[in-house]
Design a protein around this motif. Sequence first.
Motif, PDB file in Angstrom:
ATOM      1  N   GLY A   1       0.777  -1.236   0.000  1.00 47.66           N
ATOM      2  CA  GLY A   1       0.000   0.000   0.000  1.00 47.66           C
ATOM      3  C   GLY A   1       0.806   1.282   0.000  1.00 47.66           C
ATOM      4  O   GLY A   1       0.246   2.364  -0.009  1.00 47.66           O
ATOM      5  N   ARG A   2       2.139   1.179   0.002  1.00 42.58           N
ATOM      6  CA  ARG A   2       2.974   2.394  -0.071  1.00 42.58           C
ATOM      7  C   ARG A   2       2.916   2.979  -1.482  1.00 42.58           C
ATOM      8  O   ARG A   2       2.562   2.289  -2.432  1.00 42.58           O
ATOM      9  N   PRO A   3       3.335   4.237  -1.643  1.00 40.93           N
ATOM     10  CA  PRO A   3       3.364   4.829  -2.983  1.00 40.93           C
ATOM     11  C   PRO A   3       4.292   4.050  -3.922  1.00 40.93           C
ATOM     12  O   PRO A   3       5.339   3.555  -3.519  1.00 40.93           O
ATOM     13  N   VAL A   4       3.896   3.955  -5.173  1.00 39.28           N
ATOM     14  CA  VAL A   4       4.660   3.244  -6.199  1.00 39.28           C
ATOM     15  C   VAL A   4       5.916   4.031  -6.563  1.00 39.28           C
ATOM     16  O   VAL A   4       5.894   5.256  -6.623  1.00 39.28           O
ATOM     17  N   VAL A   5       7.007   3.320  -6.785  1.00 36.53           N
ATOM     18  CA  VAL A   5       8.260   3.911  -7.260  1.00 36.53           C
ATOM     19  C   VAL A   5       8.392   3.503  -8.730  1.00 36.53           C
ATOM     20  O   VAL A   5       8.327   2.312  -9.047  1.00 36.53           O
ATOM     21  N   PRO A   6       8.547   4.457  -9.652  1.00 36.06           N
ATOM     22  CA  PRO A   6       8.581   4.125 -11.077  1.00 36.06           C
ATOM     23  C   PRO A   6       9.570   3.019 -11.450  1.00 36.06           C
ATOM     24  O   PRO A   6       9.281   2.208 -12.317  1.00 36.06           O
ATOM     25  N   ALA A   7      10.701   2.939 -10.783  1.00 37.48           N
ATOM     26  CA  ALA A   7      11.693   1.914 -11.115  1.00 37.48           C
ATOM     27  C   ALA A   7      11.177   0.504 -10.803  1.00 37.48           C
ATOM     28  O   ALA A   7      11.664  -0.470 -11.365  1.00 37.48           O
ATOM     29  N   HIS A   8      10.203   0.385  -9.910  1.00 33.45           N
ATOM     30  CA  HIS A   8       9.684  -0.922  -9.499  1.00 33.45           C
ATOM     31  C   HIS A   8       8.195  -1.069  -9.807  1.00 33.45           C
ATOM     32  O   HIS A   8       7.543  -1.954  -9.277  1.00 33.45           O
TER      33      HIS A   8
ATOM     34  N   PRO B   1      11.924  -3.702  -4.563  1.00 34.40           N
ATOM     35  CA  PRO B   1      12.236  -5.058  -5.033  1.00 34.40           C
ATOM     36  C   PRO B   1      11.629  -6.129  -4.113  1.00 34.40           C
ATOM     37  O   PRO B   1      11.227  -7.188  -4.569  1.00 34.40           O
ATOM     38  N   ARG B   2      11.553  -5.844  -2.821  1.00 32.81           N
ATOM     39  CA  ARG B   2      10.975  -6.818  -1.890  1.00 32.81           C
ATOM     40  C   ARG B   2       9.515  -7.119  -2.245  1.00 32.81           C
ATOM     41  O   ARG B   2       9.121  -8.282  -2.325  1.00 32.81           O
ATOM     42  N   CYS B   3       8.711  -6.077  -2.465  1.00 32.21           N
ATOM     43  CA  CYS B   3       7.304  -6.296  -2.803  1.00 32.21           C
ATOM     44  C   CYS B   3       7.166  -6.996  -4.154  1.00 32.21           C
ATOM     45  O   CYS B   3       6.269  -7.812  -4.339  1.00 32.21           O
TER      46      CYS B   3
ATOM     47  N   GLN C   1       9.232  -9.247  -5.282  1.00 31.40           N
ATOM     48  CA  GLN C   1       9.533 -10.658  -5.002  1.00 31.40           C
ATOM     49  C   GLN C   1       8.385 -11.342  -4.251  1.00 31.40           C
ATOM     50  O   GLN C   1       8.086 -12.507  -4.506  1.00 31.40           O
ATOM     51  N   VAL C   2       7.758 -10.633  -3.333  1.00 30.36           N
ATOM     52  CA  VAL C   2       6.611 -11.186  -2.609  1.00 30.36           C
ATOM     53  C   VAL C   2       5.508 -11.531  -3.605  1.00 30.36           C
ATOM     54  O   VAL C   2       4.903 -12.606  -3.543  1.00 30.36           O
ATOM     55  N   ASP C   3       5.239 -10.637  -4.557  1.00 32.73           N
ATOM     56  CA  ASP C   3       4.208 -10.882  -5.567  1.00 32.73           C
ATOM     57  C   ASP C   3       4.563 -12.091  -6.427  1.00 32.73           C
ATOM     58  O   ASP C   3       3.706 -12.937  -6.696  1.00 32.73           O
ATOM     59  N   LEU C   4       5.815 -12.199  -6.840  1.00 31.05           N
ATOM     60  CA  LEU C   4       6.255 -13.355  -7.623  1.00 31.05           C
ATOM     61  C   LEU C   4       6.038 -14.638  -6.821  1.00 31.05           C
ATOM     62  O   LEU C   4       5.561 -15.644  -7.358  1.00 31.05           O
ATOM     63  N   GLY C   5       6.340 -14.612  -5.542  1.00 29.96           N
ATOM     64  CA  GLY C   5       6.114 -15.770  -4.686  1.00 29.96           C
ATOM     65  C   GLY C   5       4.653 -16.181  -4.647  1.00 29.96           C
ATOM     66  O   GLY C   5       4.332 -17.372  -4.650  1.00 29.96           O
ATOM     67  N   HIS C   6       3.752 -15.197  -4.638  1.00 32.87           N
ATOM     68  CA  HIS C   6       2.319 -15.511  -4.663  1.00 32.87           C
ATOM     69  C   HIS C   6       1.946 -16.268  -5.941  1.00 32.87           C
ATOM     70  O   HIS C   6       1.178 -17.224  -5.903  1.00 32.87           O
ATOM     71  N   TRP C   7       2.486 -15.826  -7.073  1.00 28.36           N
ATOM     72  CA  TRP C   7       2.192 -16.509  -8.340  1.00 28.36           C
ATOM     73  C   TRP C   7       2.786 -17.915  -8.352  1.00 28.36           C
ATOM     74  O   TRP C   7       2.143 -18.875  -8.785  1.00 28.36           O
ATOM     75  N   LEU C   8       4.020 -18.052  -7.885  1.00 31.91           N
ATOM     76  CA  LEU C   8       4.695 -19.349  -7.951  1.00 31.91           C
ATOM     77  C   LEU C   8       4.095 -20.388  -7.013  1.00 31.91           C
ATOM     78  O   LEU C   8       4.166 -21.589  -7.290  1.00 31.91           O
ATOM     79  N   THR C   9       3.517 -19.951  -5.893  1.00 33.41           N
ATOM     80  CA  THR C   9       2.913 -20.901  -4.961  1.00 33.41           C
ATOM     81  C   THR C   9       1.452 -21.186  -5.273  1.00 33.41           C
ATOM     82  O   THR C   9       0.832 -22.012  -4.614  1.00 33.41           O
ATOM     83  N   GLY C  10       0.904 -20.498  -6.263  1.00 34.18           N
ATOM     84  CA  GLY C  10      -0.492 -20.727  -6.630  1.00 34.18           C
ATOM     85  C   GLY C  10      -1.483 -19.898  -5.842  1.00 34.18           C
ATOM     86  O   GLY C  10      -2.687 -20.116  -5.941  1.00 34.18           O
ATOM     87  N   SER C  11      -1.003 -18.949  -5.040  1.00 36.73           N
ATOM     88  CA  SER C  11      -1.916 -18.068  -4.304  1.00 36.73           C
ATOM     89  C   SER C  11      -2.738 -17.211  -5.254  1.00 36.73           C
ATOM     90  O   SER C  11      -3.871 -16.855  -4.944  1.00 36.73           O
TER      91      SER C  11
END
Length: 73
Positions: free
Chosen positions: A29-36, A42-44, A46-56
């Motif tokens: 919920g923090r403001p978006v940074v254009p680079a990410h 980068p942490r968020c 990676q967290v999102d990628l983890g959600h996709w990879l685990t089937g969440s």
Amino acid sequence: MPDRPPAAPPGSATRPERAQRGARCPICGRPVVPAHRPFCSPRCRQVDLGHWLTGSYAIPGEPVGERDPDLED
């Protein structure tokens, strides 16, 4: 009047690194940074990628049946 190149669109690489107005990270919920974009870090990302990879996260649709061996190459 001198010819000037058009202004860069919001969020483009030529603009300074700053949060876009109103855009929020879907993970924390923090403001978006254009680079990410669309994340804030980068942490968020990676967290999102983890959600996709685990089937969440899953794209809704018809269940996939088993493959028909007669149709394979």
